[in-house]
Design a protein around this motif. Sequence first.
Motif, PDB file in Angstrom:
ATOM      1  N   PHE A  12      -1.876   9.074 -39.921  1.00 56.28           N
ATOM      2  CA  PHE A  12      -1.257   7.706 -40.275  1.00 56.28           C
ATOM      3  C   PHE A  12      -0.730   7.134 -39.071  1.00 56.28           C
ATOM      4  CE2 PHE A  12       3.058   5.486 -40.695  1.00 56.28           C
ATOM      5  CZ  PHE A  12       2.558   4.886 -41.620  1.00 56.28           C
ATOM      6  N   ALA A  43       1.253  15.015 -40.598  1.00 52.49           N
ATOM      7  CA  ALA A  43       2.689  15.782 -40.956  1.00 52.49           C
ATOM      8  C   ALA A  43       2.237  17.163 -41.171  1.00 52.49           C
ATOM      9  CB  ALA A  43       3.108  14.745 -42.081  1.00 52.49           C
ATOM     10  N   MET A  94      -5.601   8.870 -51.387  1.00 50.94           N
ATOM     11  CA  MET A  94      -5.044   7.631 -52.030  1.00 50.94           C
ATOM     12  C   MET A  94      -6.139   6.564 -52.125  1.00 50.94           C
ATOM     13  SD  MET A  94      -1.826   7.504 -52.627  1.00 50.94           S
ATOM     14  CE  MET A  94      -0.735   9.004 -52.489  1.00 50.94           C
ATOM     15  N   ALA A 114       0.577  10.274 -48.077  1.00 50.92           N
ATOM     16  CA  ALA A 114       1.142   9.649 -49.134  1.00 50.92           C
ATOM     17  C   ALA A 114       1.235   8.200 -49.155  1.00 50.92           C
ATOM     18  CB  ALA A 114       2.547  10.142 -49.058  1.00 50.92           C
ATOM     19  N   VAL A 143       6.975  10.286 -41.963  1.00 54.56           N
ATOM     20  CA  VAL A 143       5.788  10.346 -42.481  1.00 54.56           C
ATOM     21  C   VAL A 143       5.522  11.365 -43.273  1.00 54.56           C
ATOM     22  CG1 VAL A 143       3.272  10.552 -41.804  1.00 54.56           C
ATOM     23  CG2 VAL A 143       4.890   9.662 -40.286  1.00 54.56           C
ATOM     24  N   VAL A 144       4.820  11.174 -44.316  1.00 56.33           N
ATOM     25  CA  VAL A 144       4.734  12.102 -45.552  1.00 56.33           C
ATOM     26  C   VAL A 144       3.145  12.295 -45.807  1.00 56.33           C
ATOM     27  CG1 VAL A 144       5.208  12.680 -47.921  1.00 56.33           C
ATOM     28  CG2 VAL A 144       6.902  11.337 -46.600  1.00 56.33           C
ATOM     29  N   GLN A 145       2.811  13.681 -46.044  1.00 56.16           N
ATOM     30  CA  GLN A 145       1.458  14.045 -46.345  1.00 56.16           C
ATOM     31  C   GLN A 145       1.643  15.077 -47.491  1.00 56.16           C
ATOM     32  OE1 GLN A 145      -0.547  15.215 -42.763  1.00 56.16           O
ATOM     33  NE2 GLN A 145      -2.357  15.981 -43.840  1.00 56.16           N
ATOM     34  N   CYS A 192       4.829  17.337 -47.081  1.00 58.45           N
ATOM     35  CA  CYS A 192       5.017  17.697 -45.800  1.00 58.45           C
ATOM     36  C   CYS A 192       5.527  16.352 -44.884  1.00 58.45           C
ATOM     37  CB  CYS A 192       3.566  17.965 -44.647  1.00 58.45           C
ATOM     38  SG  CYS A 192       2.755  19.359 -45.419  1.00 58.45           S
ATOM     39  N   ILE A 193       6.858  16.739 -44.360  1.00 59.29           N
ATOM     40  CA  ILE A 193       7.540  15.620 -43.813  1.00 59.29           C
ATOM     41  C   ILE A 193       7.955  15.608 -42.406  1.00 59.29           C
ATOM     42  CG2 ILE A 193      10.076  14.367 -44.105  1.00 59.29           C
ATOM     43  CD1 ILE A 193      10.085  15.286 -47.038  1.00 59.29           C
TER      44      ILE A 193
END
Lengths: 127, 127, 127, 127
Positions: free
Chosen positions: A122, A13, C120, B121, B101-103, B35-36
């Motif tokens: 991801f 991302a 994480m 995330a 997706v999230v970072q 970041c999305i």
Amino acid sequence: MKEAIGHKRWAIAEGYIPSYGNGPEPAFTSYETACILNTSDQDANIKIWIYFSDRDPVGPYELKVQAKRTKHVRFNDLKDPEPIPLDTDYASIIESDVPIVVQHTRLDLRQAENALLSTMAFPAATN
Amino acid sequence: MKEAIGHKRWAIAEGYIPSYGNGPEPAFTSYETACILNTSDQDANIKIWIYFSDRDPVGPYELKVQAKRTKHVRFNDLKDPEPIPLDTDYASIIESDVPIVVQHTRLDLRQAENALLSTMAFPAATN
Amino acid sequence: MKEAIGHKRWAIAEGYIPSYGNGPEPAFTSYETACILNTSDQDANIKIWIYFSDRDPVGPYELKVQAKRTKHVRFNDLKDPEPIPLDTDYASIIESDVPIVVQHTRLDLRQAENALLSTMAFPAATN
Amino acid sequence: MKEAIGHKRWAIAEGYIPSYGNGPEPAFTSYETACILNTSDQDANIKIWIYFSDRDPVGPYELKVQAKRTKHVRFNDLKDPEPIPLDTDYASIIESDVPIVVQHTRLDLRQAENALLSTMAFPAATN
């Protein structure tokens, strides 16, 4: 080795390539990298799509990672269909026809290729 | 592209925005960023909740990430319902009505937007 | 908010607290942190176990993270049953009676609490 | 403690060991590390395979992590069947006969063992 490890779709991302020569530091100091590992016994045909904040995604950028090989792909080197613009937020999707593992790393060229950050990309829930 | 990649709920357990002007370094040197990436063909309506160590969560902070776009959201820019306090530990939950997706990335403004850290995330188990 | 996000067992395989005063830098320059987010409506009773390379694990270190709160736990502050030794490789397991999210972060005290790294933690497959 | 946490196969897609003495910085400034945690009550017999961009994988490198112990394995120390070449992109697969947790960390020796980056390795979907 057993069956290939990984997934066929991955997302990163975060992405940003700074421009040249706009500060006191050496002009070009970092490389955005997607480290791809193909543990399968078939070559991986990879397609990368770049997403932006204000226009449609660009791609596919196509490349191959041979069977039982790793390739550390620098986003700066992606040129076709078009170079990734500098000073611009982007994100990426990496697709493969065999399972792969993708790790997002930023290298700092001022420190003998030391990395500044690294995170697994991801993986899509469906392989 | 195939179906949208990601999850509808993500967590970032770490967050901290340093205050201005309290040291020899430039006053404000880093940006906390979520970041999305929205790969779906629908706009994502995002709600962010901020958690603290000593009071109830604040939110939702609402924003939109358009279809097939990425947005790098700076926590420093979240103002409504209230700015995130400086020098304070926080955490965040990001919710969306479509998969995203999230970072989590922290940028260092002294080094031409180089990132100091980055991690995906944590996605909720149920999509 | 919906149901609590996360898992009840997490692992951090990397840990190291440098000792005081053994170099030209300020004596104590970093903090190992486990950032814990409890989105549930019940207090989380946390137990931390520390693993070593050459002796049995030590623990549990017990602490509480209140309902709908985050706590950034510094390993340096864990004192009971015994302080974590300096200059020693360790790893940790974090257990909770409600779902939590755990992020491993190392802070650099010389740079206004900037983080040096973050990832994480690893969630156990069974919640 | 309950059942062992983790997986039996992990991947790290990024790896790079800089060579000695080729710059103004101290000659050897970082260590690539695979931090392995074995929470089970059996010793873990570990096999590591190294992947390259232009030749077949090398391995297995064999080592043991005792029951209820952690070991921070430096790739620089792997010597048998052959040392990992310097200035070369590589990736790795870590296999174990009991569940383990693997975290990829790069240490900076100039800063009292501070880490430059850290990320959980990628676990194989099948345990």
